[in-house]
Design a protein around this motif. Sequence first.
Motif, PDB file in Angstrom:
ATOM      1  N   ASP A 226       0.804  -1.222   0.000  1.00 27.45           N
ATOM      2  CA  ASP A 226       0.000   0.000   0.000  1.00 27.45           C
ATOM      3  C   ASP A 226       0.839   1.276   0.000  1.00 27.45           C
ATOM      4  OD1 ASP A 226      -2.709  -1.393   0.698  1.00 27.45           O
ATOM      5  OD2 ASP A 226      -1.272  -2.141   2.169  1.00 27.45           O
ATOM      6  N   ASP A 227       2.148   1.139   0.120  1.00 30.42           N
ATOM      7  CA  ASP A 227       2.995   2.313   0.319  1.00 30.42           C
ATOM      8  C   ASP A 227       3.443   2.920  -1.003  1.00 30.42           C
ATOM      9  OD1 ASP A 227       2.727   1.696   2.927  1.00 30.42           O
ATOM     10  OD2 ASP A 227       4.779   1.041   3.254  1.00 30.42           O
ATOM     11  N   GLU A 228       3.619   4.223  -0.975  1.00 30.94           N
ATOM     12  CA  GLU A 228       4.264   4.956  -2.057  1.00 30.94           C
ATOM     13  C   GLU A 228       5.282   5.899  -1.443  1.00 30.94           C
ATOM     14  OE1 GLU A 228       0.510   5.286  -5.202  1.00 30.94           O
ATOM     15  OE2 GLU A 228       1.316   7.079  -4.223  1.00 30.94           O
ATOM     16  N   VAL A 229       6.337   6.153  -2.172  1.00 28.55           N
ATOM     17  CA  VAL A 229       7.346   7.124  -1.755  1.00 28.55           C
ATOM     18  C   VAL A 229       7.526   8.120  -2.887  1.00 28.55           C
ATOM     19  CG1 VAL A 229       9.752   7.493  -1.098  1.00 28.55           C
ATOM     20  CG2 VAL A 229       8.541   5.474  -0.261  1.00 28.55           C
ATOM     21  N   VAL A 230       7.423   9.390  -2.570  1.00 28.65           N
ATOM     22  CA  VAL A 230       7.618  10.457  -3.554  1.00 28.65           C
ATOM     23  C   VAL A 230       8.790  11.312  -3.075  1.00 28.65           C
ATOM     24  CG1 VAL A 230       6.609  12.409  -4.768  1.00 28.65           C
ATOM     25  CG2 VAL A 230       5.152  10.489  -4.078  1.00 28.65           C
ATOM     26  N   VAL A 231       9.858  11.360  -3.869  1.00 28.49           N
ATOM     27  CA  VAL A 231      10.999  12.221  -3.574  1.00 28.49           C
ATOM     28  C   VAL A 231      10.990  13.350  -4.589  1.00 28.49           C
ATOM     29  CG1 VAL A 231      13.497  12.383  -3.303  1.00 28.49           C
ATOM     30  CG2 VAL A 231      12.311  10.270  -2.678  1.00 28.49           C
ATOM     31  N   SER A 232      11.000  14.586  -4.107  1.00 27.43           N
ATOM     32  CA  SER A 232      10.873  15.752  -4.977  1.00 27.43           C
ATOM     33  C   SER A 232      12.013  16.725  -4.722  1.00 27.43           C
ATOM     34  CB  SER A 232       9.546  16.481  -4.731  1.00 27.43           C
ATOM     35  OG  SER A 232       8.452  15.589  -4.815  1.00 27.43           O
ATOM     36  N   ILE A 233      12.479  17.337  -5.787  1.00 30.41           N
ATOM     37  CA  ILE A 233      13.431  18.440  -5.678  1.00 30.41           C
ATOM     38  C   ILE A 233      12.677  19.729  -5.978  1.00 30.41           C
ATOM     39  CG2 ILE A 233      15.486  19.510  -6.672  1.00 30.41           C
ATOM     40  CD1 ILE A 233      16.579  16.734  -7.170  1.00 30.41           C
ATOM     41  N   VAL A 234      12.720  20.667  -5.043  1.00 35.64           N
ATOM     42  CA  VAL A 234      11.994  21.924  -5.165  1.00 35.64           C
ATOM     43  C   VAL A 234      13.015  23.061  -5.179  1.00 35.64           C
ATOM     44  CG1 VAL A 234      10.194  23.380  -4.190  1.00 35.64           C
ATOM     45  CG2 VAL A 234      10.087  20.889  -3.888  1.00 35.64           C
ATOM     46  N   GLY A 235      13.152  23.720  -6.332  1.00 32.66           N
ATOM     47  CA  GLY A 235      14.144  24.780  -6.417  1.00 32.66           C
ATOM     48  C   GLY A 235      15.555  24.224  -6.250  1.00 32.66           C
ATOM     49  N   ARG A 236      16.419  24.987  -5.604  1.00 27.23           N
ATOM     50  CA  ARG A 236      17.804  24.561  -5.417  1.00 27.23           C
ATOM     51  C   ARG A 236      18.156  24.359  -3.945  1.00 27.23           C
ATOM     52  NH1 ARG A 236      20.484  24.168  -9.781  1.00 27.23           N
ATOM     53  NH2 ARG A 236      22.407  23.839  -8.595  1.00 27.23           N
ATOM     54  N   ASP A 237      17.186  24.513  -3.069  1.00 33.44           N
ATOM     55  CA  ASP A 237      17.531  24.413  -1.650  1.00 33.44           C
ATOM     56  C   ASP A 237      16.514  23.611  -0.853  1.00 33.44           C
ATOM     57  OD1 ASP A 237      15.455  26.170  -1.714  1.00 33.44           O
ATOM     58  OD2 ASP A 237      16.488  27.821  -0.694  1.00 33.44           O
ATOM     59  N   LEU A 238      15.758  22.724  -1.515  1.00 32.32           N
ATOM     60  CA  LEU A 238      14.817  21.872  -0.788  1.00 32.32           C
ATOM     61  C   LEU A 238      14.661  20.542  -1.510  1.00 32.32           C
ATOM     62  CD1 LEU A 238      12.632  21.258   1.352  1.00 32.32           C
ATOM     63  CD2 LEU A 238      10.978  22.412  -0.125  1.00 32.32           C
ATOM     64  N   ILE A 239      14.849  19.465  -0.775  1.00 36.55           N
ATOM     65  CA  ILE A 239      14.529  18.130  -1.273  1.00 36.55           C
ATOM     66  C   ILE A 239      13.561  17.519  -0.267  1.00 36.55           C
ATOM     67  CG2 ILE A 239      16.602  17.106  -0.216  1.00 36.55           C
ATOM     68  CD1 ILE A 239      16.635  15.150  -2.633  1.00 36.55           C
ATOM     69  N   ARG A 240      12.443  17.018  -0.790  1.00 35.23           N
ATOM     70  CA  ARG A 240      11.351  16.554   0.078  1.00 35.23           C
ATOM     71  C   ARG A 240      10.999  15.105  -0.259  1.00 35.23           C
ATOM     72  NH1 ARG A 240       7.317  19.804  -1.555  1.00 35.23           N
ATOM     73  NH2 ARG A 240       7.662  21.375   0.061  1.00 35.23           N
ATOM     74  N   GLN A 241      10.748  14.330   0.778  1.00 35.26           N
ATOM     75  CA  GLN A 241      10.242  12.961   0.603  1.00 35.26           C
ATOM     76  C   GLN A 241       8.899  12.839   1.308  1.00 35.26           C
ATOM     77  OE1 GLN A 241      12.629   9.119   0.993  1.00 35.26           O
ATOM     78  NE2 GLN A 241      11.647   9.228   2.989  1.00 35.26           N
ATOM     79  N   GLN A 242       7.920  12.278   0.624  1.00 33.87           N
ATOM     80  CA  GLN A 242       6.618  12.028   1.226  1.00 33.87           C
ATOM     81  C   GLN A 242       6.327  10.537   1.143  1.00 33.87           C
ATOM     82  OE1 GLN A 242       3.701  15.631   0.484  1.00 33.87           O
ATOM     83  NE2 GLN A 242       4.778  15.148  -1.404  1.00 33.87           N
TER      84      GLN A 242
END
Length: 542
Positions: A226-242
């Motif tokens: 049931d799991d999903e992992v989303v890794v996102s790069i936002v601009g040049r100073d933020l990396i986010r994982q949900q």
Amino acid sequence: MADALTTCWSDRALDALRAAPVVPRTPLADLSPTRELDDELYELTGRRGMPVLDGTTLGYPATLDAPTDECAHGRCLWGTGHTRIHLNERGDGTWETSDLGTTISWRACVELLVLRQQYRSWIPVLVCKDALPTLPRRWGRDLAQALGLGTIDAVENAFGDDDILCWDSHFLTRSIDGAARILERCNSLGFCASMPAPDAHVSFVSDIEQQPAQGRLEHLHRGTGDDEVVVSIVGRDLIRQQRMFRRHVMEALEATPTRVERIRRHPPALGSDRLREYFRHHAIALPAAPPHAAESAGMVGSPEALRLLGRTLLLRPGEGNMWLGLWRIEDLPEAARRAAPAAIAVARGAPKISRSEWPFYRWGDVDMICIGGGPEFELYLCDATGAMWSCDVAYGHFEFVGGDVVSWLERLAFNAELDAMGHTSALLTIPLQAWGELPEYLNVPLIRECSDARSWLYVSAAYAIWESSPTRGIPVVEVRARSSRELISIVKWARERWGTTKVAVSGEDEMTEELAGAIEAEGIRILDGETGGWKTVSFWDG
């Protein structure tokens, strides 16, 4: 001596060891089980002390202060801090580590720590694994080669360029552009990337909204369940994982040049400080149950506790995760949904538990509701009085586990402390004649938060005692001690004080053999306690 040793090391490692911060070498260094290794590193630091590389202190004093279980059975803790490093029982310098690899020579281990220190930036380590179901499996080296990374001298199976370092399935990058290269290649080749970031600060919020990547780059991995992992790069100073569960964000991890933060919903506000701290570390709160599911809470004995529990995932490394609270069956984790039984046989001579409309069950004339489950076939049922029952359909185990939802959760939170006390004897079960008499006789204090109107838990360094009066069956007291031999005096006391003629014993054969002989010598009949779970009245009459 240092000059003679330099041929064993890369120039990179020699420079790092000479400049590394150090901790003083303990006066007990001669007793270190890793003395030869420690001597070499000590010389290479210019005899200043033991080096600290990539946040990891090597050699003594790590071995000096290590817990017993980390320096036993041929294992020796040699590095502490950012990475825990153990020497295996083999004497040829083979090591196991928490995140460097499972078999690596000790010199390669130090070389890799030096490399990680040089490549480390504000961007967390990315762990990249093959997500395709086809064989043969692909490994981190395959992704590294696809990225054009070259081999690195002195460390087998490590790869790098000016921006990216790879070892095992782990990737470190010095820049956001390097992270984008890794995620883009994962997207194109079918690898899944995630950021464990174990040292991230945890903060709690009322809710977590799914946030888009805002156009830079997004890497999505859908797991087999049931799991999903989303890794996102936002601009040049933020990396986010949900991390997602059924389209709901379980937690977000955000890394910037100034912080690494793990964000979760507030955990359930239940019970003692111990339970709340346990939830802070292990609970993932999901959005509340739909209204018609929440109404189910009013049909059992602990409605307020269930409303506060909401829908919770309990992360238990090494034990398997649990789900807790009020869930629609279609929202359950996939494995739990498949395993939810329509009927449960609990014991000979007792009625079966039958399921009506989920989550409701009925046990004879007792109404029950399912409020939790384990990773496979475990279910936790709350009856109309608020009492808690555990059943494992696969193994036929059925047990009374507490008279109240909160006290049962308190016991889950207390288990780690209880296990550390080493009550490893067989489990002795005796029909209960008077509440509190046995703990008073043995001078064992009550753990009040783990007790309720139907069950009392008493714990000391010597004994763990649980008195219970389940909704069905007779009241019993269960006892564990540090060794089975220490239970013999309890059986004698019960015979003299209560007139006990029957007891139940469960445990491994080597635990129970001496105990069984002593009990039989007292003229007391032994019943096979199996798992120590709930028994019918007819069991004790048999």
